[in-house]
Design a protein around this motif. Sequence first.
Motif, short mmCIF file in Angstrom:
data_model
loop_
_atom_site.label_atom_id
_atom_site.label_comp_id
_atom_site.label_asym_id
_atom_site.label_seq_id
_atom_site.Cartn_x
_atom_site.Cartn_y
_atom_site.Cartn_z
N VAL A 1 -1.39 11.04 45.59
CA VAL A 1 -0.45 11.89 46.53
C VAL A 1 0.58 12.50 46.11
CG1 VAL A 1 1.08 10.97 48.50
CG2 VAL A 1 -0.90 9.75 48.17
N ARG A 2 0.56 13.73 46.28
CA ARG A 2 1.58 14.57 46.06
C ARG A 2 2.07 15.39 46.94
NH1 ARG A 2 -2.33 13.82 42.30
NH2 ARG A 2 -1.64 13.50 40.14
N PRO A 3 3.45 15.92 46.82
CA PRO A 3 3.59 16.91 47.96
C PRO A 3 2.55 17.81 48.36
CG PRO A 3 5.35 16.68 46.28
CD PRO A 3 4.01 16.11 45.64
N GLY A 4 2.22 18.02 49.82
CA GLY A 4 1.30 18.86 50.14
C GLY A 4 0.12 18.19 50.50
N THR A 5 -0.10 16.98 49.94
CA THR A 5 -1.22 16.31 50.37
C THR A 5 -1.35 15.73 51.70
OG1 THR A 5 -1.30 15.62 47.94
CG2 THR A 5 -2.77 14.40 49.51
N THR A 6 -2.51 15.89 52.44
CA THR A 6 -2.48 15.04 53.55
C THR A 6 -2.88 13.81 53.56
OG1 THR A 6 -3.36 17.15 54.56
CG2 THR A 6 -3.93 15.13 55.78
N VAL A 7 -1.88 12.88 54.16
CA VAL A 7 -1.90 11.54 53.63
C VAL A 7 -2.20 10.47 55.28
CG1 VAL A 7 -0.66 9.46 52.54
CG2 VAL A 7 -0.58 11.76 51.56
N GLY A 8 -2.91 9.75 55.21
CA GLY A 8 -3.02 8.72 56.09
C GLY A 8 -3.21 7.28 55.44
N VAL A 9 -2.24 6.38 56.44
CA VAL A 9 -2.27 4.75 56.08
C VAL A 9 -2.80 3.89 56.97
CG1 VAL A 9 -0.44 3.34 55.03
CG2 VAL A 9 -0.24 5.78 54.77
N TYR A 10 -3.55 3.08 56.53
CA TYR A 10 -3.61 1.83 57.63
C TYR A 10 -3.49 0.43 56.55
CZ TYR A 10 -8.30 1.16 55.06
OH TYR A 10 -9.28 0.68 54.09
N CYS A 11 -3.52 -0.68 57.59
CA CYS A 11 -3.51 -1.80 56.92
C CYS A 11 -4.47 -2.71 57.75
CB CYS A 11 -2.15 -2.17 56.84
SG CYS A 11 -1.39 -2.52 58.39
N GLY A 12 -4.08 -4.08 58.04
CA GLY A 12 -4.84 -4.74 58.84
C GLY A 12 -4.79 -4.52 60.44
N ALA B 1 3.15 0.71 58.21
CA ALA B 1 4.41 1.38 58.71
C ALA B 1 5.35 1.26 57.42
CB ALA B 1 4.94 0.94 60.05
N HIS B 2 5.49 0.27 56.57
CA HIS B 2 6.11 0.21 55.74
C HIS B 2 5.52 1.50 54.52
CE1 HIS B 2 8.07 -1.66 52.09
NE2 HIS B 2 8.54 -2.33 52.90
N GLN B 3 4.61 1.61 54.35
CA GLN B 3 3.86 2.54 53.33
C GLN B 3 4.44 3.90 53.91
OE1 GLN B 3 2.69 1.98 50.26
NE2 GLN B 3 0.42 1.58 50.66
N VAL B 4 4.27 4.31 55.02
CA VAL B 4 4.86 5.44 55.64
C VAL B 4 6.33 5.66 55.33
CG1 VAL B 4 5.14 6.85 57.78
CG2 VAL B 4 3.17 5.65 57.41
N GLY C 1 9.92 11.91 50.54
CA GLY C 1 9.81 13.38 51.11
C GLY C 1 8.52 13.74 51.49
N ILE C 2 7.50 12.81 51.70
CA ILE C 2 5.96 12.76 51.86
C ILE C 2 5.82 12.24 53.22
CG2 ILE C 2 3.69 12.35 51.20
CD1 ILE C 2 4.63 12.20 48.39
N GLU C 3 5.21 13.23 54.13
CA GLU C 3 5.01 12.71 55.33
C GLU C 3 3.41 12.02 55.44
OE1 GLU C 3 5.43 15.08 59.57
OE2 GLU C 3 3.39 15.50 58.89
N ALA C 4 3.36 11.25 56.19
CA ALA C 4 2.04 10.55 56.38
C ALA C 4 1.92 9.80 57.75
CB ALA C 4 2.05 9.09 55.06
N ALA C 5 0.56 10.21 58.15
CA ALA C 5 0.07 9.56 59.42
C ALA C 5 -0.35 8.16 59.44
CB ALA C 5 -0.82 10.59 59.92
N LEU C 6 -0.16 7.44 60.59
CA LEU C 6 -0.27 6.00 60.62
C LEU C 6 -1.36 5.93 61.53
CD1 LEU C 6 0.51 2.91 60.25
CD2 LEU C 6 1.77 3.33 62.38
N TRP C 7 -2.55 5.06 61.00
CA TRP C 7 -3.54 4.74 61.74
C TRP C 7 -3.40 3.43 62.56
CZ3 TRP C 7 -8.86 3.00 59.05
CH2 TRP C 7 -9.81 2.72 60.22
N PRO C 8 -3.18 3.50 63.80
CA PRO C 8 -2.30 2.15 64.40
C PRO C 8 -3.58 1.05 64.46
CG PRO C 8 -1.64 4.03 65.64
CD PRO C 8 -2.55 4.76 64.58
N GLY C 9 -4.98 1.36 64.77
CA GLY C 9 -5.99 0.48 64.96
C GLY C 9 -6.16 -0.12 63.76
N SER C 10 -6.44 0.49 62.40
CA SER C 10 -6.34 0.11 61.21
C SER C 10 -7.65 -0.76 60.89
CB SER C 10 -5.12 -0.88 60.58
OG SER C 10 -4.14 0.31 60.41
N TRP C 11 -7.87 -1.71 60.11
CA TRP C 11 -8.87 -2.41 59.81
C TRP C 11 -9.51 -3.27 60.93
CZ3 TRP C 11 -12.77 -1.56 56.86
CH2 TRP C 11 -13.69 -2.52 56.56
#
Length: 274
Positions: free
Chosen positions: A222-233, A239-242, A249-259
Amino acid sequence: MTVLTAAEQLLGRTADVVLLDVRWALGRSDGRDQYLAGHLPGAVFVDLPTELAEGASPAAGRHPLPSVQRLQAAARRWGISAGSRVVVYDATGGLAAARAWWLLRWGGLAEVTILDGGLAAWTAAGGELHRGDVVRDPGDVRLTGGGMPVLTADEAAALPMAGGVLLDARAGERYRGDVEPVDPRAGHVPGAVSAPTTENLDPDGTFATAAVLTDRFAALGVRPGTTVGVYCGSGVTAAHQVAALAEVGIEAALWPGSWSQWSNDPDRPVATGP
């Protein structure tokens, strides 16, 4: 985006903010009892399963996002009004409180931060605790939704193949598929990178420095400009990772449904191993 508030910054100023106590942990139901036994002065208890999520379902996961209308009603019940400054905290390094931070940001509230280090940092700084319940006068905040990026399951699955990075914020043993204590199948989304949320924190429960977090995420691709998504259980600790990414300074999208959503669909592929 300002993510964190230090305990020292809050000393003597609790009356100037809306404080939300979000004590919750997977497999425990005594968050409210912990709150009643001692909380920051004026803090309102927030029940994560009922106020920060809709009802669980196999199709949507264990903690689906609440509707904007339900979130707004809860926020008003907590005493949040237009222009309120909100600080959220817990006793687990922000792992639960970050869900409230993310949801209120998603709802459109700008002035919301996480108390860095939570309850332990507050008492270490000399802050006092109050017992019993707190009920604030109702607020009048208007929430709109759309304030933070969100991924669907399909969008999350496509991210690694499109050159982005999909971070799995669960413990490493769950990512690898060694164990799965909650959800139907063990493993991870193919192409996802293991990035346990707990590694965002120093031993005292405060967030690691920006330099340390920057190096951590760079090592994960993950670096500036990388498209980032995050999930957990179930979209809580992700959300803590976001929040940690936003802190550098890195924006990340949350996947609410996750695993919990993915593993309930037998047609979804599962990867195991490191």
